[in-house]
Scaffold this motif. Structure first.
Motif, PDB file in Angstrom:
ATOM      1  N   CYS A  46      12.119  -3.906  86.868  1.00  0.00           N
ATOM      2  CA  CYS A  46      13.602  -3.707  86.421  1.00  0.00           C
ATOM      3  C   CYS A  46      14.349  -3.791  87.750  1.00  0.00           C
ATOM      4  O   CYS A  46      14.286  -3.172  88.795  1.00  0.00           O
ATOM      5  N   THR A  47      15.446  -4.672  87.570  1.00  0.00           N
ATOM      6  CA  THR A  47      16.343  -4.672  88.880  1.00  0.00           C
ATOM      7  C   THR A  47      17.871  -4.654  88.272  1.00  0.00           C
ATOM      8  O   THR A  47      18.119  -4.504  87.225  1.00  0.00           O
ATOM      9  N   TYR A  78      13.597   8.759  89.214  1.00  0.00           N
ATOM     10  CA  TYR A  78      13.819   8.760  90.604  1.00  0.00           C
ATOM     11  C   TYR A  78      15.204   9.332  91.041  1.00  0.00           C
ATOM     12  O   TYR A  78      16.191   8.832  90.069  1.00  0.00           O
ATOM     13  N   HIS A  79      15.220  10.205  91.976  1.00  0.00           N
ATOM     14  CA  HIS A  79      16.728  10.623  92.403  1.00  0.00           C
ATOM     15  C   HIS A  79      16.362  10.937  94.025  1.00  0.00           C
ATOM     16  O   HIS A  79      15.794  12.018  94.272  1.00  0.00           O
ATOM     17  N   ASN A  99      12.497  -0.342  95.333  1.00  0.00           N
ATOM     18  CA  ASN A  99      13.088  -0.499  96.482  1.00  0.00           C
ATOM     19  C   ASN A  99      14.801  -0.268  96.237  1.00  0.00           C
ATOM     20  O   ASN A  99      15.329  -1.564  95.969  1.00  0.00           O
ATOM     21  N   PRO A 100      15.400   0.720  96.063  1.00  0.00           N
ATOM     22  CA  PRO A 100      16.649   0.823  95.827  1.00  0.00           C
ATOM     23  C   PRO A 100      17.695  -0.072  96.735  1.00  0.00           C
ATOM     24  O   PRO A 100      18.672  -0.705  96.234  1.00  0.00           O
ATOM     25  N   GLU A 101      17.432  -0.168  97.870  1.00  0.00           N
ATOM     26  CA  GLU A 101      18.328  -0.837  98.849  1.00  0.00           C
ATOM     27  C   GLU A 101      18.194  -2.412  98.353  1.00  0.00           C
ATOM     28  O   GLU A 101      19.152  -2.996  98.947  1.00  0.00           O
ATOM     29  N   SER A 106      11.522  -0.858  89.956  1.00  0.00           N
ATOM     30  CA  SER A 106      10.400  -0.965  89.124  1.00  0.00           C
ATOM     31  C   SER A 106       9.311  -0.001  89.323  1.00  0.00           C
ATOM     32  O   SER A 106       9.261   0.615  90.165  1.00  0.00           O
ATOM     33  N   ILE A 107       8.474  -0.077  88.510  1.00  0.00           N
ATOM     34  CA  ILE A 107       7.212   1.110  88.331  1.00  0.00           C
ATOM     35  C   ILE A 107       5.952   0.299  87.886  1.00  0.00           C
ATOM     36  O   ILE A 107       5.998  -0.720  87.602  1.00  0.00           O
TER      37      ILE A 107
END
Length: 214
Positions: A46-47, A78-79, A99-101, A106-107
């Protein structure tokens, strides 16, 4: 708006125009459908894209809706840090792989079971971008992966490569046996010439002997 000063009206209008030009909404991208073999691990990709920069306020929520119906179940949250489920069907079976950056949330889902069939939802909020559609992945857990166009293409490429190798081997063997046959023919010609020369020499010797006798 009547009775308000121009100093207040102008920023309000400017804010409305900016909101119209730059809508505050997160866009989610997923594979939508996915097949995986029972007992294996799978990555639920998931992006997202967001108008606002990614910060500490980013939150990601994964949920699950069984195919045969039933209430929605919590999968992952996730937070700033990942939060795994402490109980339920996904306990010790899910891990953070994002990788939020890089706008990746994804999981990983381990040890697939047939009752994992269903729809997985991925929701991302990146304030002030808090609206937008929720991403979905419809997972099908199967006994074996069915042949697809990729497999048929790989099979066709493999057969073509094998055929090319066979053709090369046949050509090399043909040239080898042809050279061998030419070499044997040359040897026969040389042997025949040698025999003819020996016969001619013997005849010459006989003729000389007869002449000397006469």
């Amino acid at each position: 708006m009547y009775g308000q000063s121009p100093a207040r009206v102008v920023p309000l209008l400017l804010g409305l125009q900016l909101s119209a030009l730059c809508p505050v909404a997160v866009e989610i991208y997923t594979s939508r459908t996915l097949e995986a073999v029972n007992g294996t691990d799978v990555r639920l990709k998931c992006t997202f894209s967001s108008f606002a920069p990614v910060g500490d306020a980013l939150t990601v929520t994964w949920n699950f809706r069984p195919r045969d119906g039933g209430p929605e179940q919590f999968v992952f949250y996730y937070h700033m840090d990942p939060f795994k489920p402490m109980s339920g069907r996904f306990k010790d079976r899910v891990a953070w792989d994002g990788n939020p950056e890089r706008y990746d949330v994804s999981i990983l889902l381990w040890k697939l079971q047939f009752d994992d069939n269903g729809t997985y939802t991925c929701q991302v909020k990146n304030p002030p971008d808090v609206d937008g559609l929720i991403g979905t992945i419809r997972l099908s857990v199967v006994h074996t992966v069915p042949f697809s166009e990729i497999y048929f293409l790989a099979l066709a490429i493999g057969c073509a490569c094998a055929l090319m190798i066979i053709i090369v081997i046949v050509v090399v063997l043909f040239q080898h046996f042809r050279k061998k046959r030419w070499a044997e023919r040359d040897q026969k010609v040389v042997a025949t010439k040698s025999k003819e020369e020996e016969k001619l020499q013997q005849e010459n010797k006989v003729s000389v002997y007869l002449e000397d006798t006469d």
